[in-house]
Design an enzyme around this catalytic site. Structure first.
Site, PDB file in Angstrom:
ATOM      1  N   HIS A  70       0.828  -1.220   0.000  1.00  0.00           N
ATOM      2  CA  HIS A  70       0.000   0.000   0.000  1.00  0.00           C
ATOM      3  C   HIS A  70       0.857   1.262   0.000  1.00  0.00           C
ATOM      4  O   HIS A  70       0.495   2.265   0.617  1.00  0.00           O
ATOM      5  CB  HIS A  70      -0.942   0.023   1.210  1.00  0.00           C
ATOM      6  CG  HIS A  70      -1.959  -1.078   1.228  1.00  0.00           C
ATOM      7  ND1 HIS A  70      -3.209  -0.958   0.693  1.00  0.00           N
ATOM      8  CD2 HIS A  70      -1.896  -2.333   1.734  1.00  0.00           C
ATOM      9  CE1 HIS A  70      -3.878  -2.091   0.867  1.00  0.00           C
ATOM     10  NE2 HIS A  70      -3.097  -2.945   1.498  1.00  0.00           N
ATOM     11  N   ASN A 143     -10.377  -2.803   2.328  1.00  0.00           N
ATOM     12  CA  ASN A 143     -10.019  -2.865   0.910  1.00  0.00           C
ATOM     13  C   ASN A 143     -11.266  -2.652   0.058  1.00  0.00           C
ATOM     14  O   ASN A 143     -12.385  -2.630   0.586  1.00  0.00           O
ATOM     15  CB  ASN A 143      -9.434  -4.243   0.573  1.00  0.00           C
ATOM     16  CG  ASN A 143      -7.945  -4.332   0.881  1.00  0.00           C
ATOM     17  OD1 ASN A 143      -7.276  -3.326   1.111  1.00  0.00           O
ATOM     18  ND2 ASN A 143      -7.429  -5.548   0.896  1.00  0.00           N
ATOM     19  N   HIS A 334      -4.143   1.242  12.034  1.00  0.00           N
ATOM     20  CA  HIS A 334      -3.883   0.022  12.804  1.00  0.00           C
ATOM     21  C   HIS A 334      -5.228  -0.636  13.127  1.00  0.00           C
ATOM     22  O   HIS A 334      -6.087  -0.001  13.738  1.00  0.00           O
ATOM     23  CB  HIS A 334      -3.143   0.399  14.090  1.00  0.00           C
ATOM     24  CG  HIS A 334      -2.703  -0.759  14.922  1.00  0.00           C
ATOM     25  ND1 HIS A 334      -2.765  -2.062  14.491  1.00  0.00           N
ATOM     26  CD2 HIS A 334      -2.185  -0.803  16.182  1.00  0.00           C
ATOM     27  CE1 HIS A 334      -2.308  -2.853  15.451  1.00  0.00           C
ATOM     28  NE2 HIS A 334      -1.955  -2.121  16.479  1.00  0.00           N
TER      29      HIS A 334
END
Ligand code: HDE
Length: 698
Positions: A70, A143, A334
């Site tokens: 990413h 995603n 996170h």
């Protein structure tokens, strides 16, 4: 209502450059920054020149490690607001009150390519959202596919090594069409479901603003009574989900490598704020085992027809960052950043992520204090006994341990405070074991479900993508092994792919792994609000253009929120058929059809230079046609299309009325374009692409 994130950023903002002269890092005004201090005009540079040394040292240290995956992304700020209270399922403060807007930062990304790679590669897109809630930061790190390639996080380094460029020559950049990825796929059939998504048009989105997002894992909502409910998160774009075609995506990589990033930036600058609806699929804990797959398996989705997606709020992105590095590069997501009311499940992929993200930030952002960076800093108060470390910017006072009496026992435990995070109480009973659960074993039914749900054109694109990717694989055995797996998904798919890549098709056509379908998985069902807002329309003009025709269509498109640009062989202006000069937006040679959603061909008197004689323009029209884009031609502009008829472009013989066939809209009536013509063009643009056109012969 003030935006606490904006206020925080203002606090950290650098000095206004206009407020005084250039200084060193120590604030000492600098007299001159163009010549280093030297012993004589032609002499050596002196070590004493602290400004020179500082300037070069700081430059030498400008780069930080890019994300291992990413790496390439684009970010934006905005807000989230719930539609109604979700208290029945979760106590999360930001999901309680429609009057409360929670600031967010979202980062979209590609996965495989490095930071400088092109946007429109075939890849998964990251869709990571940081909610700055009143109870601390919540990160939904998702995603644009609802499923992942592997089931257990311990396989992540293997998968990423396989998809990244080959280790010996660092090729290919940003692409999955190479041996090591497909070798891994052919030996690890749990990848197949995500691979089906990767081969579909979902892997080449038209815009970050036009793609869905998914939390992927099954998470857990927890209400104020401690009751848990399984939850899957979905983002649905208001503009609908739309994709490019592969040929177009590849050309775009050269024409504008920043295609998706620019699109997001420009839309926000133009006040066209992208919007998504947050939806949840809720599964009562009692129903955990009522599916024919395991809810803890991230290679599976819950069909929306089985568990509907319930809309719970909306997110709007309304502000671009001011400094890419400070904000988009340094943002640290996170999965373990959760708030009271949102908890984990034992999905082994999620468990691994909960370890990995903090670990990676420590190296990427150079130590443990990255949560103090403005983009990462919570708006909720932070009181910890964590101290020191690289880049500490907080001046802590008082004691730094617990329990203490010297600091009055502060900060105290939240104890019974209802806002404290308390981990969900789950009974665990099991032997230490390194083995995949048998409930994770079926790797073929859901790839078949996905295949069955596709429209014919989506199936064709999937087959073409498999042929392209596997066609680049040198090892024939890898190609053949992949086809064997596809045969277990669907015999027709396997046979079609095999035929294109020169390997034997499946020996016997087995029954498809599933006969089920889920219409919600097809792009057909994701039209959003059906509008053409922010669609980019090119008008090809030249001297002698009928300006009245351009103006009438332009106004109709602009009224619908489309962005219309006039392209001429050279920049500046053109002379209309009425003798007036008309401004041009861009020179045609600097642009290409792949940078637009549709094209308009206005007419002009027959004796003026025609677009049909301009090779750039004809290529533009040919590409638009090949990529299924709407094309409208009015007056003598229809003649431009007629020039392509010998190559196979289908044009109805009858020109005296508005005709719209497969997104080719024509009207030869002289004079300004009629409202019917403009409306037919708008409808064709709203349909996005038109797939059943006869192919062009060259
Ligand atoms: Fe990530 N992932 N991931 N991932 N991921 C990272 O974190 C990782 C996975 C996702 O814009 C890294 O800061 C492991 C699934 C996004 O900054 C790293 C596993 C999903 C982003 C990492 C996964 C994602 C990342 C790299 C398997 C979708 C970009 C740099 C257990 C649900 C966030 C970083 C951004 C980034 C690890 C699987 C999404 C290395 C170990 C599944 C959107 O920590």
């Amino acid at each position: 209502m003030g935006d606490p994130k904006q206020e925080q950023r203002d606090f950290f903002r650098a000095e206004d450059p206009a407020s005084g002269p250039l200084t060193t890092d120590q604030g000492v005004p600098v007299d001159h920054t163009d010549d280093s201090l030297s012993a004589g005009e032609r002499g050596p540079t002196l070590l004493e020149d602290f400004h020179f040394r500082e300037k070069l040292t700081r430059f030498d240290h400008e780069r930080i490690p890019e994300r291992v995956v990413h790496a390439r992304g684009a970010g934006a700020y905005g807000y989230f607001e719930p539609y109604e209270s979700c208290a029945e399922f979760t106590r999360a403060a930001f999901l309680q009150d429609p009057a409360v807007r929670t600031p967010v930062f979202v980062r979209f990304s590609t996965v495989q390519g490095p930071k400088g790679s092109a946007d429109t590669v075939r890849d998964v897109r990251g869709f990571a959202t940081k909610f700055y809630t009143s109870e601390g930061n919540y990160d939904l790190v998702g995603n644009n596919f609802p499923v992942f390639f592997i089931q257990d996080g311990i396989k992540f380094p293997d998968f990423v090594h396989a998809v990244k460029p080959e280790p010996h020559n660092d090729i290919p950049t940003g692409a999955s069409a190479h041996d090591s990825l497909w070798d891994f796929v052919s030996l690890q059939p749990e990848t197949l479901h995500a691979i089906m998504w990767l081969m579909s048009d979902r892997a080449i989105p038209r815009s970050y603003r036009m793609m869905q997002g998914f939390g992927v894992h099954t998470f857990r909502f927890v209400n104020v009574d401690g009751k848990g409910t399984f939850v899957k998160f979905h983002w649905k774009p208001r503009l609908g989900a739309h994709s490019l075609v592969w040929d177009e995506a590849q050309e775009c990589q050269g024409r504008d490598p920043d295609f998706n990033r620019r699109d997001l930036w420009d839309a926000i600058e133009a006040g066209e704020f992208p919007e998504w609806e947050l939806g949840v699929q809720l599964v009562p804990e009692e129903d955990e085992f009522s599916f024919d797959f395991d809810l803890l398996d991230a290679t599976k989705l819950i069909p929306e027809e089985q568990v509907p997606v319930r809309p719970i709020g909306r997110m709007v992105l309304d502000r671009n960052p001011e400094n890419f590095f400070a904000e988009t590069e340094q943002v640290a997501f996170h999965t373990a950043n959760v708030v009271p009311g949102i908890d984990f499940t034992n999905d082994p992929l999620l468990q691994a992520r909960n370890f990995s993200y903090l670990d990676t930030q420590l190296i990427r952002l150079g130590g443990p204090n990255f949560a103090q960076l403005p983009v990462n800093r919570p708006v909720a108060p932070v009181r910890t006994n964590q101290r020191d470390g690289y880049g500490q910017s907080t001046i802590h006072r008082g004691t730094n341990y617990f329990p203490n009496s010297l600091g009055g026992g502060c900060p105290a435990h939240a104890g019974a405070d209802p806002h404290a995070f308390r981990h969900y109480t789950e009974k665990i009973d099991g032997a230490t074991i390194r083995r995949r659960s048998p409930s994770f074993e079926d790797h073929y039914s859901q790839p078949a479900l996905f295949w069955n749900s596709m429209a014919d054109w989506e199936k064709q694109h999937i087959v073409a993508a498999f042929r392209f990717e596997l066609g680049k694989v040198e090892a024939r055995a890898v190609r053949a092994r992949t086809v064997e797996h596809l045969a277990k998904v669907d015999g027709e798919l396997a046979a079609e792919v095999a035929r294109g890549i020169g390997v034997p098709g499946p020996a016997a056509v087995a029954e498809p792994a599933s006969k089920l379908s889920s219409p919600a998985l097809s792009l057909r069902s994701l039209r959003g609000d059906g509008s053409i807002r922010t669609r980019r329309i090119a008008v090809l003009v030249a001297d002698g253009v009928d300006a009245a025709q351009v103006t009438s269509v332009r106004e109709a498109l602009a009224a619908e929120g489309a962005l219309v640009e006039a392209l001429a062989p050279v920049d500046g202006s053109v002379t209309g058929s009425d003798g007036e000069r008309y401004a041009v937006d861009r020179a045609l040679p600097t642009m290409a059809s792949v940078l637009y959603d549709a094209v308009l061909l206005p007419g002009g008197p027959a004796d003026t230079p025609s677009t049909a004689e301009d090779p750039d323009a004809m290529r533009f029209v040919r590409d638009a046609y090949r990529h299924g884009k709407p094309i409208a031609a009015v007056g003598s502009g229809v003649g431009v299309l007629a020039a392509l008829e010998p190559q196979g472009l289908r044009l109805s013989a009858e020109f005296q009325q508005v005709l719209s066939d497969q997104g080719v809209v024509t009207d030869t009536t002289p004079g300004p374009a009629s409202p019917e013509f403009a409306q037919a063009f708008v409808d064709a643009i709203a349909a996005h692409r038109h797939w059943d056109r006869p192919p062009l012969r060259c």
